[in-house]
Design a protein around this motif. Sequence first.
Motif, PDB file in Angstrom:
ATOM      1  N   CYS A   1      63.229 -34.300  50.150  1.00  0.00           N
ATOM      2  CA  CYS A   1      62.465 -33.104  49.732  1.00  0.00           C
ATOM      3  C   CYS A   1      63.339 -31.975  49.571  1.00  0.00           C
ATOM      4  O   CYS A   1      63.996 -31.477  50.309  1.00  0.00           O
ATOM      5  CB  CYS A   1      61.427 -33.085  50.792  1.00  0.00           C
ATOM      6  N   PRO A   2      63.376 -31.208  48.392  1.00  0.00           N
ATOM      7  CA  PRO A   2      64.358 -30.156  48.091  1.00  0.00           C
ATOM      8  C   PRO A   2      63.980 -29.027  49.018  1.00  0.00           C
ATOM      9  O   PRO A   2      64.895 -28.025  49.193  1.00  0.00           O
ATOM     10  CB  PRO A   2      63.807 -29.729  46.718  1.00  0.00           C
ATOM     11  N   VAL A   3      62.967 -29.071  49.674  1.00  0.00           N
ATOM     12  CA  VAL A   3      62.597 -27.882  50.673  1.00  0.00           C
ATOM     13  C   VAL A   3      62.508 -28.259  52.432  1.00  0.00           C
ATOM     14  O   VAL A   3      62.287 -27.691  53.263  1.00  0.00           O
ATOM     15  CB  VAL A   3      61.401 -26.904  50.515  1.00  0.00           C
TER      16      VAL A   3
ATOM     17  N   SER B   1      60.164 -39.551  42.801  1.00  0.00           N
ATOM     18  CA  SER B   1      61.564 -39.680  42.735  1.00  0.00           C
ATOM     19  C   SER B   1      62.012 -38.785  43.812  1.00  0.00           C
ATOM     20  O   SER B   1      63.364 -38.726  43.712  1.00  0.00           O
ATOM     21  CB  SER B   1      62.057 -38.981  41.345  1.00  0.00           C
ATOM     22  N   GLN B   2      61.498 -38.366  44.912  1.00  0.00           N
ATOM     23  CA  GLN B   2      61.699 -37.423  45.756  1.00  0.00           C
ATOM     24  C   GLN B   2      61.676 -38.182  47.186  1.00  0.00           C
ATOM     25  O   GLN B   2      61.954 -39.135  47.351  1.00  0.00           O
ATOM     26  CB  GLN B   2      61.340 -36.152  45.712  1.00  0.00           C
ATOM     27  N   CYS B   3      60.627 -37.506  47.946  1.00  0.00           N
ATOM     28  CA  CYS B   3      60.274 -37.877  49.304  1.00  0.00           C
ATOM     29  C   CYS B   3      59.813 -39.533  49.428  1.00  0.00           C
ATOM     30  O   CYS B   3      60.561 -40.191  50.033  1.00  0.00           O
ATOM     31  CB  CYS B   3      59.269 -37.016  49.964  1.00  0.00           C
ATOM     32  N   GLU B   4      59.081 -39.813  48.388  1.00  0.00           N
ATOM     33  CA  GLU B   4      58.496 -41.149  48.281  1.00  0.00           C
ATOM     34  C   GLU B   4      59.494 -42.200  47.866  1.00  0.00           C
ATOM     35  O   GLU B   4      59.337 -43.350  48.264  1.00  0.00           O
ATOM     36  CB  GLU B   4      57.056 -41.313  47.665  1.00  0.00           C
ATOM     37  N   ALA B   5      60.309 -41.853  47.092  1.00  0.00           N
ATOM     38  CA  ALA B   5      61.420 -42.479  46.594  1.00  0.00           C
ATOM     39  C   ALA B   5      62.193 -43.087  47.848  1.00  0.00           C
ATOM     40  O   ALA B   5      62.935 -44.201  47.950  1.00  0.00           O
ATOM     41  CB  ALA B   5      62.287 -41.938  45.628  1.00  0.00           C
ATOM     42  N   ARG B   6      62.428 -42.322  48.796  1.00  0.00           N
ATOM     43  CA  ARG B   6      63.308 -42.433  50.108  1.00  0.00           C
ATOM     44  C   ARG B   6      62.721 -43.217  51.165  1.00  0.00           C
ATOM     45  O   ARG B   6      63.043 -43.623  52.024  1.00  0.00           O
ATOM     46  CB  ARG B   6      63.719 -41.245  50.658  1.00  0.00           C
ATOM     47  N   CYS B   7      61.126 -43.369  51.134  1.00  0.00           N
ATOM     48  CA  CYS B   7      60.433 -44.096  52.224  1.00  0.00           C
ATOM     49  C   CYS B   7      60.854 -45.147  52.365  1.00  0.00           C
ATOM     50  O   CYS B   7      60.995 -46.247  51.345  1.00  0.00           O
ATOM     51  CB  CYS B   7      58.838 -43.822  51.971  1.00  0.00           C
ATOM     52  N   VAL B   8      60.767 -45.712  53.699  1.00  0.00           N
ATOM     53  CA  VAL B   8      61.474 -47.158  54.224  1.00  0.00           C
ATOM     54  C   VAL B   8      60.195 -48.262  53.509  1.00  0.00           C
ATOM     55  O   VAL B   8      60.738 -49.295  53.184  1.00  0.00           O
ATOM     56  CB  VAL B   8      61.657 -47.489  55.580  1.00  0.00           C
ATOM     57  N   TRP B   9      59.129 -47.717  53.508  1.00  0.00           N
ATOM     58  CA  TRP B   9      58.197 -48.970  53.057  1.00  0.00           C
ATOM     59  C   TRP B   9      58.287 -48.959  51.534  1.00  0.00           C
ATOM     60  O   TRP B   9      57.846 -50.166  51.039  1.00  0.00           O
ATOM     61  CB  TRP B   9      56.843 -48.235  53.264  1.00  0.00           C
TER      62      TRP B   9
ATOM     63  N   GLY C   1      62.914 -24.854  45.993  1.00  0.00           N
ATOM     64  CA  GLY C   1      64.227 -25.008  47.005  1.00  0.00           C
ATOM     65  C   GLY C   1      65.229 -24.034  46.490  1.00  0.00           C
ATOM     66  O   GLY C   1      65.665 -23.426  47.297  1.00  0.00           O
ATOM     67  N   ALA C   2      65.361 -23.566  45.066  1.00  0.00           N
ATOM     68  CA  ALA C   2      66.330 -22.523  44.858  1.00  0.00           C
ATOM     69  C   ALA C   2      65.936 -21.184  45.406  1.00  0.00           C
ATOM     70  O   ALA C   2      66.715 -20.316  45.760  1.00  0.00           O
ATOM     71  CB  ALA C   2      66.510 -22.531  43.434  1.00  0.00           C
ATOM     72  N   GLY C   3      64.561 -21.020  45.291  1.00  0.00           N
ATOM     73  CA  GLY C   3      64.062 -19.682  45.881  1.00  0.00           C
ATOM     74  C   GLY C   3      64.343 -19.700  47.351  1.00  0.00           C
ATOM     75  O   GLY C   3      64.373 -18.618  47.899  1.00  0.00           O
TER      76      GLY C   3
END
Lengths: 487, 290
Positions: free
Chosen positions: A58-60, A101-109, A457-459
Amino acid sequence: MPGAADRAKLPRVEMPKQDPRQRARNFSEVALGFTPELAQTEAGRCLNCRNHPCVDGCPVNVPIPEFIALIVQGDFLGAAQKIKEKNSLPAICGRVCPQESQCEARCVWGKKGKPIAIGGLERFVADWEREHAPQAPPSVPAACESPRRGVRVAVVGSGPAGLTAAADLARLGYSVTVFETLHAPGGVLRYGIPEFRLPKGILDHEIEYLKSLGVAIETDVAVGLTVGLDELHHREGYQAIFVGTGAGLPSLLNIPGENANGVYSANEYLTRVNLMKAYRFPEYATPVRIGHKVAVVGAGNVAMDAARTALRLGADDVCIVYRRSRQEMPARHEEIVNAEEEGIRFHLLSNPVRILAGSDGWVQGMVCQRMELGEPDASGRRRPVPVPGSEFTLDVDLVIVAIGQGPNPILTRHTPGLQLDRHGCIVTDADGRTSLPYVWAGGDIVTGAATVIAAMGAGKRAARAMDAYLCSTVLAGQRAGVSEGRG
Amino acid sequence: MFPILAARLLAPGIHEFVVQAPRVARKARPGHFVVIRVDEKGERIPLTLADWDAEAGTITLVVQEVGYSTRLMGQLAAGDALQDVLGPLGTAPPIEKVGTIIGVGGGVGVAPLYPRIRGYKQAGNRVVAIAGARSRDLLIMVDRLRECSDELHLATDDGSVGHHGFVSQVLEKLLDSGVRPAEVLAIGPVPMMRAVVEVTRPRGIPTTVSLNALMVDGTGMCGGCRVSVGGVTRFTCVDGPEFDGLQVDFAELQQRLQQYRSQEKLAADPAQRKEACRCLEQLTAPSFRG
């Protein structure tokens, strides 16, 4: 609660959606959201793993396992507050973030079955909080006592980057003013993303929250023309300025016939419908052309939004024209599926070469040629190559060009000394610091067109860096002044 | 909100407003324009500045009732307010001492011509102004033009004052009589600017025109105002509104200005508007329940 092994077998809870045939003709939201029961069932699948890879995706860095655990406990309000520690716009991110392509892409499930529906759960708690806990102005006791109070900070642009920077700076105690060029705040969330994907009432609510933090918003100000960055700093006393002016300059095809009547940039088409509410013409005074047969050129999220909007305005037939193949389409998978379900047709490996206009000046057709994929290009995607003698004509009366946007030109053209790259984007360091001493920047104006969450995230990063700068300069000066006074 | 401090009728259907907009007034230059919205449900329309006063914090707009928003604006008086005023927008061209300038204004285009030729006069140029309208009662700001020009010529389609005919014919006579301007500046309806360019082109006289393309945001984001200049697509809002008149594709501009003609009729007619709104209410479900 079932054990980990059993939980792995539970299916992912899919969010209910409006029926495709119905929703293709209305502007109400497509995805209907989880009920508390569905949310708790889905939250129950989370393993709450110790190394929480989702958070790194997650970018934030929303504390994902922690807010999901609070959902399991039934503390939805607590879950919402947990998210807001890191993300001030959860109802928006829960809807428009590319979680796949972010948080859910990394989920172990994700490795074994289907990842936890993190986006859907984020949306659920944000919506629950909005509907059930009428907002009391958040108490910011630390900030009230803060020496930062009274130090003026300006934010230019009220899109995702600007809103996030403004919220973080206000929470630290600064006096924040947001300047917006259009007549309503929200940037791309207001003029770009349609009602059926992000209801404007939700955006309004998030902006009200920001105002409750003490943020002032001044609309109808095109910084660069109405007032310069230097004037904001030297004359109006803004000690630091964040620039998040976005990428809203439409790219065009540059093919013959493009200036015929009935050819829109996606930006114009969506702005007329979303910002100006042309879908409610003539109650709202701005018109938009209703096409019968519509071609949308491009296959990103903006193209999907434009195509689905055309359908909802009453078009009989809407197609996407894209020069590469399905694999390369940049839009979110979910939005491509939604578009297909609603009846949008796809002309893949097809590239427009000219637009045909009738004697009345209006679009009558679009000539395309077939493409095939060659060697990978600079972007890593296989380069589309024209097939000789493959021209064909699409019978269309409206063409919408959605092939990308460049950085907004007003501020950058009128700010001497602000370093830009060859695309016209602002050059910054990792914290968003620009070539001007009191100016930071972030979001699409730095990266070129990207995602809402990347801009947020940049903000956030810039807000942190601006605080460090102000603490070491203006605030340090104040402290020195005070101690000198005492001495 | 931007309060209207004064409003008056300059000619039948042509209104002048003095509007409080301190930020715009401070930065305004000849050639700039603003985008305004009359009310909460209004369109965004571009209007070129007719004047401004940085100290008083006011701008002056001259508006002819032609469409929905301008007709609505015609009903406003001092004490009312505009919902939005954004500006100053566009690229204000530098004004230098170049010799003789001929400024040609047609109809309501006389209003934005005024600060431009005033700028040229202040820069030490010899200014010849030509102002035209359909008839005497529609000719506006003649006194102000006279103040900032060395020579003023009038033309009306019906001959009720000045030359009986078009401003382009007056220009042609002047050029034939030996006047050699460094530049001709023309602001007005598309057919007028086109006719001016037809006079200057064969004589090789640099000609600048100010275009009135349709716009939404006015800041380069929609591209609705695109115009072909020398075969290249330019955005009127950020690259203009002034362009080299000898290079502008006026036929395309005229055609693009017609895009919403049928809708404009619908929006401008109160009876039809009410009916259409009722139909729409039955058609569209509430979009957000929150």
